[in-house]
Design a protein around this motif. Sequence first.
Motif, PDB file in Angstrom:
ATOM      1  N   VAL A 176      49.532   1.824  25.384  1.00  8.63           N
ATOM      2  CA  VAL A 176      49.418   3.167  25.959  1.00  8.63           C
ATOM      3  C   VAL A 176      47.962   3.598  26.177  1.00  8.63           C
ATOM      4  O   VAL A 176      47.698   4.454  27.033  1.00  8.63           O
ATOM      5  CB  VAL A 176      50.167   4.218  25.098  1.00  8.63           C
ATOM      6  CG1 VAL A 176      51.665   3.958  25.129  1.00  8.63           C
ATOM      7  CG2 VAL A 176      49.640   4.255  23.678  1.00  8.63           C
ATOM      8  N   TYR A 177      47.023   3.033  25.419  1.00  2.96           N
ATOM      9  CA  TYR A 177      45.614   3.406  25.599  1.00  2.96           C
ATOM     10  C   TYR A 177      44.845   2.408  26.461  1.00  2.96           C
ATOM     11  O   TYR A 177      43.650   2.610  26.718  1.00  2.96           O
ATOM     12  CB  TYR A 177      44.925   3.529  24.236  1.00  2.96           C
ATOM     13  CG  TYR A 177      45.390   4.708  23.428  1.00  2.96           C
ATOM     14  CD1 TYR A 177      44.884   5.980  23.665  1.00  2.96           C
ATOM     15  CD2 TYR A 177      46.359   4.562  22.442  1.00  2.96           C
ATOM     16  CE1 TYR A 177      45.319   7.084  22.933  1.00  2.96           C
ATOM     17  CE2 TYR A 177      46.804   5.652  21.695  1.00  2.96           C
ATOM     18  CZ  TYR A 177      46.282   6.905  21.948  1.00  2.96           C
ATOM     19  OH  TYR A 177      46.718   7.991  21.221  1.00  2.96           O
ATOM     20  N   ASP A 178      45.511   1.346  26.906  1.00  2.00           N
ATOM     21  CA  ASP A 178      44.810   0.320  27.660  1.00  2.00           C
ATOM     22  C   ASP A 178      44.195   0.895  28.931  1.00  2.00           C
ATOM     23  O   ASP A 178      44.880   1.544  29.738  1.00  2.00           O
ATOM     24  CB  ASP A 178      45.762  -0.821  28.033  1.00  2.00           C
ATOM     25  CG  ASP A 178      46.066  -1.732  26.855  1.00  2.00           C
ATOM     26  OD1 ASP A 178      45.660  -1.395  25.734  1.00  2.00           O
ATOM     27  OD2 ASP A 178      46.721  -2.773  27.063  1.00  2.00           O
ATOM     28  N   GLY A 179      42.923   0.651  29.123  1.00  2.00           N
ATOM     29  CA  GLY A 179      42.226   1.087  30.330  1.00  2.00           C
ATOM     30  C   GLY A 179      41.847   2.550  30.360  1.00  2.00           C
ATOM     31  O   GLY A 179      41.201   2.995  31.323  1.00  2.00           O
ATOM     32  N   ALA A 180      42.213   3.324  29.325  1.00  5.39           N
ATOM     33  CA  ALA A 180      41.953   4.771  29.359  1.00  5.39           C
ATOM     34  C   ALA A 180      40.460   5.066  29.306  1.00  5.39           C
ATOM     35  O   ALA A 180      39.964   5.965  30.011  1.00  5.39           O
ATOM     36  CB  ALA A 180      42.678   5.458  28.213  1.00  5.39           C
ATOM     37  N   ALA A 181      39.718   4.348  28.465  1.00  7.34           N
ATOM     38  CA  ALA A 181      38.276   4.592  28.368  1.00  7.34           C
ATOM     39  C   ALA A 181      37.579   4.243  29.674  1.00  7.34           C
ATOM     40  O   ALA A 181      36.699   4.978  30.147  1.00  7.34           O
ATOM     41  CB  ALA A 181      37.685   3.785  27.211  1.00  7.34           C
ATOM     42  N   ILE A 239      59.969  20.932  23.816  1.00  5.68           N
ATOM     43  CA  ILE A 239      59.453  19.886  22.933  1.00  5.68           C
ATOM     44  C   ILE A 239      58.181  19.335  23.565  1.00  5.68           C
ATOM     45  O   ILE A 239      58.216  18.784  24.674  1.00  5.68           O
ATOM     46  CB  ILE A 239      60.475  18.761  22.709  1.00  5.68           C
ATOM     47  CG1 ILE A 239      61.727  19.313  22.032  1.00  5.68           C
ATOM     48  CG2 ILE A 239      59.853  17.646  21.850  1.00  5.68           C
ATOM     49  CD1 ILE A 239      62.833  18.271  21.838  1.00  5.68           C
ATOM     50  N   ARG A 240      57.056  19.518  22.895  1.00  2.00           N
ATOM     51  CA  ARG A 240      55.765  19.046  23.383  1.00  2.00           C
ATOM     52  C   ARG A 240      55.480  17.645  22.834  1.00  2.00           C
ATOM     53  O   ARG A 240      55.710  17.377  21.651  1.00  2.00           O
ATOM     54  CB  ARG A 240      54.647  19.993  22.954  1.00  2.00           C
ATOM     55  CG  ARG A 240      54.803  21.437  23.454  1.00  2.00           C
ATOM     56  CD  ARG A 240      55.036  21.514  24.927  1.00  2.00           C
ATOM     57  NE  ARG A 240      54.795  22.866  25.452  1.00  2.00           N
ATOM     58  CZ  ARG A 240      55.245  23.292  26.613  1.00  2.00           C
ATOM     59  NH1 ARG A 240      55.965  22.478  27.387  1.00  2.00           N
ATOM     60  NH2 ARG A 240      54.981  24.521  27.030  1.00  2.00           N
ATOM     61  N   ILE A 241      54.962  16.786  23.710  1.00  4.67           N
ATOM     62  CA  ILE A 241      54.714  15.394  23.347  1.00  4.67           C
ATOM     63  C   ILE A 241      53.307  14.991  23.789  1.00  4.67           C
ATOM     64  O   ILE A 241      52.653  15.681  24.573  1.00  4.67           O
ATOM     65  CB  ILE A 241      55.724  14.459  24.036  1.00  4.67           C
ATOM     66  CG1 ILE A 241      55.633  14.649  25.573  1.00  4.67           C
ATOM     67  CG2 ILE A 241      57.141  14.702  23.523  1.00  4.67           C
ATOM     68  CD1 ILE A 241      56.206  13.539  26.381  1.00  4.67           C
ATOM     69  N   ASN A 242      52.857  13.847  23.285  1.00  2.46           N
ATOM     70  CA  ASN A 242      51.665  13.194  23.814  1.00  2.46           C
ATOM     71  C   ASN A 242      52.095  12.441  25.061  1.00  2.46           C
ATOM     72  O   ASN A 242      52.795  11.433  24.983  1.00  2.46           O
ATOM     73  CB  ASN A 242      51.078  12.239  22.772  1.00  2.46           C
ATOM     74  CG  ASN A 242      49.818  11.541  23.260  1.00  2.46           C
ATOM     75  OD1 ASN A 242      49.631  11.347  24.453  1.00  2.46           O
ATOM     76  ND2 ASN A 242      48.966  11.147  22.324  1.00  2.46           N
ATOM     77  N   GLN A 243      51.703  12.933  26.225  1.00  2.00           N
ATOM     78  CA  GLN A 243      52.146  12.332  27.480  1.00  2.00           C
ATOM     79  C   GLN A 243      51.569  10.941  27.692  1.00  2.00           C
ATOM     80  O   GLN A 243      52.156  10.128  28.426  1.00  2.00           O
ATOM     81  CB  GLN A 243      51.758  13.239  28.654  1.00  2.00           C
ATOM     82  CG  GLN A 243      52.427  14.594  28.621  1.00  2.00           C
ATOM     83  CD  GLN A 243      51.980  15.477  29.769  1.00  2.00           C
ATOM     84  OE1 GLN A 243      51.657  15.004  30.858  1.00  2.00           O
ATOM     85  NE2 GLN A 243      51.958  16.774  29.535  1.00  2.00           N
ATOM     86  N   LEU A 244      50.436  10.652  27.073  1.00  2.00           N
ATOM     87  CA  LEU A 244      49.869   9.316  27.186  1.00  2.00           C
ATOM     88  C   LEU A 244      50.746   8.302  26.463  1.00  2.00           C
ATOM     89  O   LEU A 244      50.840   7.145  26.875  1.00  2.00           O
ATOM     90  CB  LEU A 244      48.451   9.301  26.607  1.00  2.00           C
ATOM     91  CG  LEU A 244      47.556   8.111  26.940  1.00  2.00           C
ATOM     92  CD1 LEU A 244      47.372   7.959  28.441  1.00  2.00           C
ATOM     93  CD2 LEU A 244      46.199   8.273  26.262  1.00  2.00           C
ATOM     94  N   GLY A 245      51.402   8.732  25.388  1.00  2.00           N
ATOM     95  CA  GLY A 245      52.309   7.870  24.644  1.00  2.00           C
ATOM     96  C   GLY A 245      51.846   7.655  23.217  1.00  2.00           C
ATOM     97  O   GLY A 245      50.836   8.201  22.771  1.00  2.00           O
ATOM     98  N   TYR A 246      52.605   6.833  22.495  1.00  2.00           N
ATOM     99  CA  TYR A 246      52.381   6.623  21.074  1.00  2.00           C
ATOM    100  C   TYR A 246      52.301   5.123  20.768  1.00  2.00           C
ATOM    101  O   TYR A 246      53.024   4.317  21.359  1.00  2.00           O
ATOM    102  CB  TYR A 246      53.534   7.220  20.256  1.00  2.00           C
ATOM    103  CG  TYR A 246      53.733   8.702  20.433  1.00  2.00           C
ATOM    104  CD1 TYR A 246      53.177   9.616  19.537  1.00  2.00           C
ATOM    105  CD2 TYR A 246      54.476   9.208  21.496  1.00  2.00           C
ATOM    106  CE1 TYR A 246      53.365  10.994  19.691  1.00  2.00           C
ATOM    107  CE2 TYR A 246      54.668  10.578  21.661  1.00  2.00           C
ATOM    108  CZ  TYR A 246      54.121  11.456  20.764  1.00  2.00           C
ATOM    109  OH  TYR A 246      54.299  12.812  20.908  1.00  2.00           O
TER     110      TYR A 246
END
Length: 597
Positions: free
Chosen positions: A117-122, A27-34
């Motif tokens: 989940v996207y906080d600080g990614a950029a 099962i493949r997932i978005n490891q960064l999260g949703y």
Amino acid sequence: MLKKLFITLLVGFLSLNLYAQTTNSWIRINQLGYLPNNKKVAVWVSKETNTVKHFELRNALTNQVVYSNNAGKAFGEYGPFKKGYRFDFSKFKGSGKFYLQADDGTRSPNFNINANVYDGAADFALRYMRQQRTLFNPFLQDSCHTHDGFTMYASSVGMPDSTRVEVAGGWHDASDYLQYATTSANATYHLLAAYRDFPNVFTDHKQSNGLDGKNGIPDVLDEAKWGLDWLLKMHPTPNIMYNQIADDRDHTRLRMPGQDSLYGRGHERPVYFIDGNPQQRGKFLNNTTGTSSTAAKFVSAFGLGFQLFQAQDQNYAAVLKEKAGTAYQYAHIKPGVTQTVSVKSPYIYAEDNWVDDMELAEATLFQLNQDPKHLEKALNYARQESITPWILRDTANHYQYYPFINLGHYELVKSADKKARKEALKYYKQGIEQVWNRAKENMFYRGVPFIWCSNNLTTSFAIQCIWYREQSQDKQFEELEQANIDWLFGLNPWGTSMVYGLPSGSDTPVDPHSAFTYLHNYPIDGGLVDGPVYSNIYKNLIGIKLNNPDEYAEFQSDLVVYHDDFGDYSTNEPTMDGTASLIYLLSAKENESKKKE
């Protein structure tokens, strides 16, 4: 006693049977999260033809089932897999750490669902941009390429070959140390646009030189200004513009950036003038036809830079506005495309389109002066290339159609002119529909071609989907949009993120094609690697040889390959411009999460 033995044997048999069912399924997932309120899909894949009927979402701490659903439509063979399903759990709106389990026993890795989940990614991806700097490099805390350079092809403006000029600065293009105006201008534009569109996402932890310490300017603007400062050097006067520093002689040996001495002039490197004519490409000439493609990119970067810097530095902004005007005139010297130069190898950035660059330039100038002539010219260019050609052709040569997204359409959408807005959105939709018609046939919703730098195309296409959805309020392609984002972070055949170090503690590249990691094990945090390529491309590239056993061997196929191996420069080399595009995408997602909190 016999009863206990029977039960033990039965349990053992069932366990073996379950294991047999799941060893060839994943099962493949978005490891960064949703994000809780966004589309949330995982993909079950198998090398067998077995069937699953439903799945469960379970709390990773308690193993409690919090949501269940039917497996849905079965997809047929794709890449190394014989069957797949898209597990849609979008209706679950909770937050926490979870995993998915199919009724055949296949279990996913744990993943997060929450608004952060996207906080600080950029900001994380900005680390790679700083690491790519020339002159003072904040990661190495040392300087490099301080002697650039000597001219080539500039005799028409009174500079014979080997004339000394001062153009040091900017970013290395990829893991080599070449520098291209076309990719740097595009990267600068994406960084500027990210701040313009999502200013609340970025933080201030670095000085302008990239070292620790606040300076009152968001780090993304510091980085964009690093690009602008170099572009100013590459267009020093109205009649002079340069296209690149160095060439493929750079590839002679592996080294750190301060150790260049390859061109017979000490540490100086060649600087290629834009004359609008074909220039050296080994035994052949490149296919340059004009001055427009690179010069128009200068216009848009300078123009957007003027808009963002005029409030804090009027003198600097005035210079940018002046240079936008002279670059615009340079673009008209000879309408056509400027390609890069290669001396030893056949690989160049073979850009073949330029009207999209002129469309963006005209739209940018319209924003500066509201002259309707610029708007009409922008629309005329838009009609000449309404859909970025790789979308229609489902293939392209290396950087043949660049940028990988038509940025001008978005500026027309933002122009507040109803006619322009409607027309540009129509073009975006038509392009998305082309990709969707291919994507809907496979379990990954993959409709972007596996040409060289496929991750850059994926990132750009996801941005196009976001722009279309937000500006049109049409959500019919929302799952396709998210599928392309998910792909970058592990929802792909290999189950790996394509961004070095993001997310932390997950399967991400560890052995990229980079001297930084290969020679000194320096991390290249935030770098977006090139991404998967068609197997037939990989097999025909020069000088590729894997250095280590392939950890993803069971997921390679006759269709497409990806290797986390230094020896594979085609799939595992990070690029500066791809990472800049990723920064825009990640800032858009972080901003979206903040709006929904």
